[in-house]
Design a protein around this motif. Structure first.
Motif, PDB file in Angstrom:
ATOM      1  N   ILE A   1     -39.813 -47.224   4.085  1.00 18.81           N
ATOM      2  CA  ILE A   1     -41.195 -47.424   4.226  1.00 18.81           C
ATOM      3  C   ILE A   1     -41.742 -48.002   2.648  1.00 18.81           C
ATOM      4  N   THR A   2     -41.141 -47.137   1.779  1.00 14.80           N
ATOM      5  CA  THR A   2     -41.547 -47.368   0.490  1.00 14.80           C
ATOM      6  C   THR A   2     -40.924 -48.373  -0.364  1.00 14.80           C
ATOM      7  N   GLY A   3     -39.877 -48.875   0.319  1.00 15.92           N
ATOM      8  CA  GLY A   3     -38.702 -49.540  -0.344  1.00 15.92           C
ATOM      9  C   GLY A   3     -37.887 -49.018  -1.517  1.00 15.92           C
ATOM     10  N   ASN A   4     -37.931 -47.775  -1.203  1.00 11.93           N
ATOM     11  CA  ASN A   4     -37.076 -47.061  -2.242  1.00 11.93           C
ATOM     12  C   ASN A   4     -35.588 -46.904  -1.762  1.00 11.93           C
ATOM     13  N   ASN A   5     -34.897 -48.031  -1.418  1.00 13.00           N
ATOM     14  CA  ASN A   5     -33.651 -48.160  -0.944  1.00 13.00           C
ATOM     15  C   ASN A   5     -32.581 -47.549  -1.589  1.00 13.00           C
ATOM     16  N   PRO A   6     -32.499 -47.575  -2.740  1.00 15.15           N
ATOM     17  CA  PRO A   6     -31.483 -46.858  -3.663  1.00 15.15           C
ATOM     18  C   PRO A   6     -31.365 -45.464  -3.438  1.00 15.15           C
ATOM     19  N   ARG A   7     -32.524 -44.654  -3.048  1.00 16.47           N
ATOM     20  CA  ARG A   7     -32.279 -43.456  -2.808  1.00 16.47           C
ATOM     21  C   ARG A   7     -31.582 -43.211  -1.524  1.00 16.47           C
ATOM     22  N   VAL A   8     -31.621 -44.235  -0.341  1.00 13.50           N
ATOM     23  CA  VAL A   8     -31.135 -44.071   0.733  1.00 13.50           C
ATOM     24  C   VAL A   8     -29.330 -44.452   0.464  1.00 13.50           C
ATOM     25  N   PHE A   9     -29.133 -45.541  -0.380  1.00 17.61           N
ATOM     26  CA  PHE A   9     -27.807 -45.634  -0.799  1.00 17.61           C
ATOM     27  C   PHE A   9     -27.241 -44.671  -1.319  1.00 17.61           C
ATOM     28  N   ALA A  10     -27.666 -43.837  -1.975  1.00 19.90           N
ATOM     29  CA  ALA A  10     -27.135 -42.733  -2.988  1.00 19.90           C
ATOM     30  C   ALA A  10     -26.478 -41.708  -1.777  1.00 19.90           C
ATOM     31  N   MET A  11     -27.278 -41.615  -0.636  1.00 17.96           N
ATOM     32  CA  MET A  11     -27.003 -40.547   0.168  1.00 17.96           C
ATOM     33  C   MET A  11     -26.212 -40.939   1.279  1.00 17.96           C
ATOM     34  N   VAL A  12     -25.804 -42.219   1.513  1.00 19.25           N
ATOM     35  CA  VAL A  12     -25.101 -43.024   2.535  1.00 19.25           C
ATOM     36  C   VAL A  12     -23.784 -42.177   2.912  1.00 19.25           C
ATOM     37  N   ASP A  13     -22.896 -41.986   1.558  1.00 18.87           N
ATOM     38  CA  ASP A  13     -21.403 -41.433   1.884  1.00 18.87           C
ATOM     39  C   ASP A  13     -21.564 -40.122   2.512  1.00 18.87           C
ATOM     40  N   GLY A  14     -22.303 -39.146   1.829  1.00 17.12           N
ATOM     41  CA  GLY A  14     -22.565 -37.927   2.268  1.00 17.12           C
ATOM     42  C   GLY A  14     -23.062 -37.869   3.742  1.00 17.12           C
ATOM     43  N   ALA A  15     -24.259 -38.269   3.821  1.00 18.34           N
ATOM     44  CA  ALA A  15     -24.729 -38.259   5.267  1.00 18.34           C
ATOM     45  C   ALA A  15     -23.888 -38.825   6.318  1.00 18.34           C
ATOM     46  N   GLU A  16     -23.163 -39.914   5.941  1.00 13.14           N
ATOM     47  CA  GLU A  16     -22.260 -40.535   6.979  1.00 13.14           C
ATOM     48  C   GLU A  16     -21.161 -39.649   7.335  1.00 13.14           C
ATOM     49  N   ARG A  17     -20.587 -38.727   6.340  1.00 13.20           N
ATOM     50  CA  ARG A  17     -19.433 -37.951   6.572  1.00 13.20           C
ATOM     51  C   ARG A  17     -20.209 -36.685   7.511  1.00 13.20           C
ATOM     52  N   LEU A  18     -21.250 -36.311   7.410  1.00 13.08           N
ATOM     53  CA  LEU A  18     -22.099 -35.329   7.985  1.00 13.08           C
ATOM     54  C   LEU A  18     -22.339 -35.723   9.521  1.00 13.08           C
ATOM     55  N   LEU A  19     -22.808 -36.623   9.788  1.00 10.17           N
ATOM     56  CA  LEU A  19     -23.515 -37.112  10.758  1.00 10.17           C
ATOM     57  C   LEU A  19     -22.252 -37.687  11.788  1.00 10.17           C
ATOM     58  N   GLU A  20     -21.041 -38.207  11.091  1.00  9.98           N
ATOM     59  CA  GLU A  20     -20.097 -38.609  11.840  1.00  9.98           C
ATOM     60  C   GLU A  20     -19.611 -37.760  13.041  1.00  9.98           C
ATOM     61  N   THR A  21     -19.473 -36.422  12.777  1.00  9.84           N
ATOM     62  CA  THR A  21     -18.884 -35.439  13.611  1.00  9.84           C
ATOM     63  C   THR A  21     -19.622 -34.303  14.104  1.00  9.84           C
ATOM     64  N   TRP A  22     -20.999 -34.423  13.423  1.00 14.68           N
ATOM     65  CA  TRP A  22     -22.027 -33.249  13.711  1.00 14.68           C
ATOM     66  C   TRP A  22     -22.432 -33.484  15.365  1.00 14.68           C
ATOM     67  N   GLU A  23     -22.762 -32.272  16.062  1.00 13.44           N
ATOM     68  CA  GLU A  23     -23.202 -32.493  17.348  1.00 13.44           C
ATOM     69  C   GLU A  23     -24.313 -31.527  17.219  1.00 13.44           C
ATOM     70  N   PRO A  24     -25.637 -32.274  16.891  1.00 13.60           N
ATOM     71  CA  PRO A  24     -26.823 -31.579  16.705  1.00 13.60           C
ATOM     72  C   PRO A  24     -27.337 -30.848  18.198  1.00 13.60           C
ATOM     73  N   PRO A  25     -27.910 -29.593  17.839  1.00  6.77           N
ATOM     74  CA  PRO A  25     -28.595 -28.910  18.993  1.00  6.77           C
ATOM     75  C   PRO A  25     -29.563 -29.719  19.636  1.00  6.77           C
ATOM     76  N   PRO A  26     -29.900 -29.518  20.915  1.00  4.80           N
ATOM     77  CA  PRO A  26     -30.869 -30.394  21.673  1.00  4.80           C
ATOM     78  C   PRO A  26     -32.093 -30.617  20.658  1.00  4.80           C
ATOM     79  N   GLU A  27     -32.527 -29.938  20.073  1.00  6.49           N
ATOM     80  CA  GLU A  27     -33.956 -30.024  19.516  1.00  6.49           C
ATOM     81  C   GLU A  27     -33.966 -30.901  18.103  1.00  6.49           C
TER      82      GLU A  27
END
Length: 169
Positions: A12-38
């Motif tokens: 929303i704020t256009g602070n895309n570099p902050r998202v870019f900085a987290m992409v690799d780690g977040a991708e690795r985490l979310l790729e195999t994570w099975e979140p609980p229903p909530e």
């Protein structure tokens, strides 16, 4: 939750570099994570933020995140729903506009508006300024009393940018 919350805020704020900085780690985490229903909704939002930002880079392979998006199921949250349509439901890059237009008829105004906003962005990227303008006008018409200031401002900004491209200052 961090990517779902801060990623949305940074988008929303256009602070895309902050998202870019987290992409690799977040991708690795979310790729195999099975979140609980909530936490499924938060995971869907996080993946949609990642995919939409990863698309900025020509050399990024989105397949793992698209598979994750598909595995998590069809989201209800408007941004995530539109992203799901573009990347999971579209049969090819060329079908993305049609995919988001299918959900633009949603009875949920925020989902319809988000789908039309993406249709406008995708059309503009293809150089189809008139179509982009029409989708933006439709998105503005979908706004309701629950619409927050950010989408209102984004749509009016989009209209101004499209007018400038057509030589209408």
């Amino acid at each position: 939750r961090l990517m779902a919350t801060l990623g949305t805020f940074w988008a929303i704020t256009g602070n895309n570099p902050r998202v870019f900085a987290m992409v690799d780690g977040a991708e690795r985490l979310l790729e195999t994570w099975e979140p609980p229903p909530e936490l499924v909704m938060e995971a869907q939002v996080a993946v949609s933020i990642l995919v939409s930002h990863m698309g900025f880079f020509q050399d990024r392979n989105l397949e793992a995140m698209i598979a994750t998006m598909k595995r998590l199921g069809v989201p209800d949250q408007p941004w995530a729903r539109a992203t799901y349509a573009m990347f999971v439901e579209a049969e090819s890059d060329a079908d993305r506009i049609d995919a988001v237009l299918k959900i633009a008829d949603s009875p949920e105004p925020a989902t319809a508006m988000m789908a039309l906003m993406w249709a406008a962005n995708l059309s503009e990227n293809l150089g189809e300024i008139h179509a982009a303008r029409e989708f933006t006008v439709q998105a503005l018409a979908a706004l309701d009393t629950d619409t927050t200031p950010w989408p209102r401002a984004m749509l009016h900004t989009q209209m101004a940018l499209l007018a400038m491209q057509e030589g209408d200052p």
